[in-house]
Design a protein around this motif. Structure first.
Motif, PDB file in Angstrom:
ATOM      1  N   LEU A 170     -15.786   0.598   5.054  1.00 17.89           N
ATOM      2  CA  LEU A 170     -16.114  -0.664   5.705  1.00 17.89           C
ATOM      3  C   LEU A 170     -15.894  -0.555   7.205  1.00 17.89           C
ATOM      4  N   SER A 171     -16.788  -1.159   7.967  1.00 15.25           N
ATOM      5  CA  SER A 171     -16.589  -1.228   9.411  1.00 15.25           C
ATOM      6  C   SER A 171     -15.501  -2.261   9.704  1.00 15.25           C
ATOM      7  N   PHE A 172     -14.990  -2.226  10.934  1.00 18.45           N
ATOM      8  CA  PHE A 172     -13.966  -3.188  11.324  1.00 18.45           C
ATOM      9  C   PHE A 172     -14.504  -4.608  11.212  1.00 18.45           C
ATOM     10  N   GLN A 173     -15.772  -4.824  11.610  1.00 23.09           N
ATOM     11  CA  GLN A 173     -16.368  -6.151  11.535  1.00 23.09           C
ATOM     12  C   GLN A 173     -16.509  -6.616  10.085  1.00 23.09           C
ATOM     13  N   GLU A 174     -16.885  -5.694   9.188  1.00 24.22           N
ATOM     14  CA  GLU A 174     -16.994  -6.053   7.773  1.00 24.22           C
ATOM     15  C   GLU A 174     -15.636  -6.444   7.204  1.00 24.22           C
ATOM     16  N   ARG A 175     -14.613  -5.716   7.593  1.00 28.28           N
ATOM     17  CA  ARG A 175     -13.275  -6.022   7.088  1.00 28.28           C
ATOM     18  C   ARG A 175     -12.823  -7.404   7.540  1.00 28.28           C
ATOM     19  N   LEU A 176     -13.108  -7.743   8.799  1.00 29.21           N
ATOM     20  CA  LEU A 176     -12.762  -9.074   9.284  1.00 29.21           C
ATOM     21  C   LEU A 176     -13.511 -10.150   8.509  1.00 29.21           C
ATOM     22  N   ALA A 177     -14.794  -9.888   8.257  1.00 28.52           N
ATOM     23  CA  ALA A 177     -15.606 -10.869   7.543  1.00 28.52           C
ATOM     24  C   ALA A 177     -15.104 -11.065   6.125  1.00 28.52           C
ATOM     25  N   TYR A 178     -14.804  -9.959   5.427  1.00 34.38           N
ATOM     26  CA  TYR A 178     -14.328 -10.067   4.049  1.00 34.38           C
ATOM     27  C   TYR A 178     -12.974 -10.759   3.982  1.00 34.38           C
ATOM     28  N   LYS A 179     -12.179 -10.663   5.045  1.00 34.87           N
ATOM     29  CA  LYS A 179     -10.865 -11.301   5.060  1.00 34.87           C
ATOM     30  C   LYS A 179     -11.000 -12.814   4.933  1.00 34.87           C
ATOM     31  N   LEU A 180     -12.145 -13.342   5.352  1.00 33.09           N
ATOM     32  CA  LEU A 180     -12.378 -14.777   5.310  1.00 33.09           C
ATOM     33  C   LEU A 180     -12.976 -15.231   3.979  1.00 33.09           C
ATOM     34  N   LEU A 181     -13.273 -14.286   3.096  1.00 31.00           N
ATOM     35  CA  LEU A 181     -13.934 -14.609   1.839  1.00 31.00           C
ATOM     36  C   LEU A 181     -12.986 -14.438   0.654  1.00 31.00           C
ATOM     37  N   SER A 182     -13.102 -15.327  -0.316  1.00 31.21           N
ATOM     38  CA  SER A 182     -12.353 -15.165  -1.558  1.00 31.21           C
ATOM     39  C   SER A 182     -13.080 -14.155  -2.439  1.00 31.21           C
ATOM     40  N   GLU A 183     -12.399 -13.701  -3.487  1.00 31.63           N
ATOM     41  CA  GLU A 183     -13.021 -12.764  -4.422  1.00 31.63           C
ATOM     42  C   GLU A 183     -14.281 -13.367  -5.038  1.00 31.63           C
ATOM     43  N   GLU A 184     -14.229 -14.636  -5.375  1.00 33.25           N
ATOM     44  CA  GLU A 184     -15.401 -15.292  -5.959  1.00 33.25           C
ATOM     45  C   GLU A 184     -16.555 -15.337  -4.968  1.00 33.25           C
ATOM     46  N   MET A 185     -16.247 -15.603  -3.702  1.00 34.84           N
ATOM     47  CA  MET A 185     -17.296 -15.653  -2.684  1.00 34.84           C
ATOM     48  C   MET A 185     -17.945 -14.286  -2.497  1.00 34.84           C
ATOM     49  N   ILE A 186     -17.157 -13.217  -2.607  1.00 34.78           N
ATOM     50  CA  ILE A 186     -17.720 -11.873  -2.478  1.00 34.78           C
ATOM     51  C   ILE A 186     -18.699 -11.588  -3.607  1.00 34.78           C
ATOM     52  N   VAL A 187     -18.332 -11.979  -4.833  1.00 39.60           N
ATOM     53  CA  VAL A 187     -19.239 -11.781  -5.966  1.00 39.60           C
ATOM     54  C   VAL A 187     -20.493 -12.635  -5.783  1.00 39.60           C
ATOM     55  N   ASP A 188     -20.316 -13.881  -5.323  1.00 37.26           N
ATOM     56  CA  ASP A 188     -21.471 -14.747  -5.087  1.00 37.26           C
ATOM     57  C   ASP A 188     -22.405 -14.135  -4.056  1.00 37.26           C
ATOM     58  N   TYR A 229     -11.840  -5.609  -1.869  1.00 42.89           N
ATOM     59  CA  TYR A 229     -12.168  -5.378  -0.464  1.00 42.89           C
ATOM     60  C   TYR A 229     -10.980  -5.629   0.459  1.00 42.89           C
ATOM     61  N   ASP A 230      -9.802  -5.736  -0.091  1.00 48.11           N
ATOM     62  CA  ASP A 230      -8.632  -6.093   0.706  1.00 48.11           C
ATOM     63  C   ASP A 230      -7.594  -4.979   0.711  1.00 48.11           C
ATOM     64  N   LEU A 231      -8.056  -3.734   0.648  1.00 48.12           N
ATOM     65  CA  LEU A 231      -7.128  -2.604   0.579  1.00 48.12           C
ATOM     66  C   LEU A 231      -6.952  -1.895   1.912  1.00 48.12           C
ATOM     67  N   GLY A 232      -7.964  -1.929   2.724  1.00 49.19           N
ATOM     68  CA  GLY A 232      -7.919  -1.198   3.989  1.00 49.19           C
ATOM     69  C   GLY A 232      -9.304  -0.781   4.408  1.00 49.19           C
ATOM     70  N   GLU A 233      -9.433   0.414   4.941  1.00 47.91           N
ATOM     71  CA  GLU A 233     -10.709   0.867   5.499  1.00 47.91           C
ATOM     72  C   GLU A 233     -11.765   1.100   4.426  1.00 47.91           C
ATOM     73  N   TYR A 234     -11.345   1.323   3.184  1.00 48.82           N
ATOM     74  CA  TYR A 234     -12.286   1.569   2.098  1.00 48.82           C
ATOM     75  C   TYR A 234     -12.175   0.487   1.025  1.00 48.82           C
ATOM     76  N   ALA A 235     -13.341  -0.040   0.622  1.00 46.90           N
ATOM     77  CA  ALA A 235     -13.392  -0.942  -0.532  1.00 46.90           C
ATOM     78  C   ALA A 235     -13.482  -0.102  -1.797  1.00 46.90           C
ATOM     79  N   VAL A 236     -12.979  -0.649  -2.893  1.00 50.72           N
ATOM     80  CA  VAL A 236     -13.002   0.060  -4.167  1.00 50.72           C
ATOM     81  C   VAL A 236     -13.794  -0.766  -5.179  1.00 50.72           C
TER      82      VAL A 236
END
Length: 248
Positions: free
Chosen positions: A143-161, A218-225
């Motif tokens: 994940l890029s730094f910008q993607e990580r910031l964006a995902y930080k604002l999203l819940s797990e459900e929002m990511i699936v949506d 998506y909340d682990l660090g530089e890599y999503a799993v």
């Protein structure tokens, strides 16, 4: 059977890719717009400047690859592991390294194929049980730094949506590989003792029913799993989830 497993794996990796790309459309954090300075009247009351906005803190976890000892897989970065019985075969590392090329060839010319050119990912583990007609894989997506910031604002459900918003592109990739998708939906599952939102896909390939379950982190660090479980003929994905346990 090996051909069918390879086909499904390629599709699963493209689905995981879509989840990894989802952050590009997520809300962005922006700095406040500067406004021209004005001079207040001498008798005007003092005003207090609004507090500065801060970006959400990002967890920094050192990347560590999974370890396979016999049929036990442990990944301290992802925080889970599993021990498989003798019916399972864990693919060796050299075969895992060949997967990106297989995926690229499989989805060439599709929307997903174009998106893959800009994404870095690798398969950390894949195992299959030909007797039970099931397989599993663990995928890392950078994940890029910008993607990580964006995902930080999203819940797990929002990511699936958000991933489901890419449904048309997923179906395009499936169709190009000879698969007929009947459903792609959001579900809730119990994984590592907690309830999670996941992505469930039901399809048919070469006359065989196929059920795929994906769990994202998506909340682990530089890599999503992304962990993907696949079951043919009948849906055994929930029982496959029970094979995993928490590791530090």
């Amino acid at each position: 059977m090996k051909r069918r497993f390879s086909l499904i794996l390629a599709v699963l990796l493209t689905l995981s890719l879509l989840a990894g790309c989802g952050g590009k459309d997520a809300p962005e954090t922006t700095a406040p717009v500067n406004t021209p300075e004005t001079t207040a009247p001498a008798d005007a009351p003092e005003t207090t400047a609004p507090p500065e906005t801060t970006e959400p803190a990002l967890e920094e976890r050192a990347l560590s690859l999974g370890v396979v000892e016999g049929n036990t897989y442990t990944n301290s970065y992802a925080g889970f592991g599993c021990t498989l019985d003798e019916g399972w075969v864990v693919l060796p590392a050299d075969q895992l390294q060949e997967l990106p090329a297989i995926v690229q060839d499989s989805v060439s010319g599709t929307e997903i194929g174009e998106a893959m050119k800009d994404v870095q990912q690798f398969t950390d583990m894949m195992a299959e049980n030909a007797n039970l007609l099931v397989n599993m894989n663990v995928l890392f997506t950078k994940l890029s730094f910008q993607e990580r910031l964006a995902y930080k604002l999203l819940s797990e459900e929002m990511i699936v949506d958000q991933t489901l918003e890419q449904k048309d592109a997923m179906i395009e990739a499936y169709t190009a590989m000879g698969m007929n998708v009947s459903a792609i939906e959001k579900v809730t599952v119990t994984f590592l003792g907690q309830e999670h939102f996941a992505l469930k896909t039901t399809a048919e390939t070469q006359g065989v029913a196929c059920y795929m379950l994906q769990v994202f982190n998506y909340d682990l660090g530089e890599y999503a799993v992304t962990m993907t479980l696949t079951s043919f003929l009948e849906d055994n994905t929930d029982s496959m989830l029970e094979l995993f346990y928490t590791v530090e």
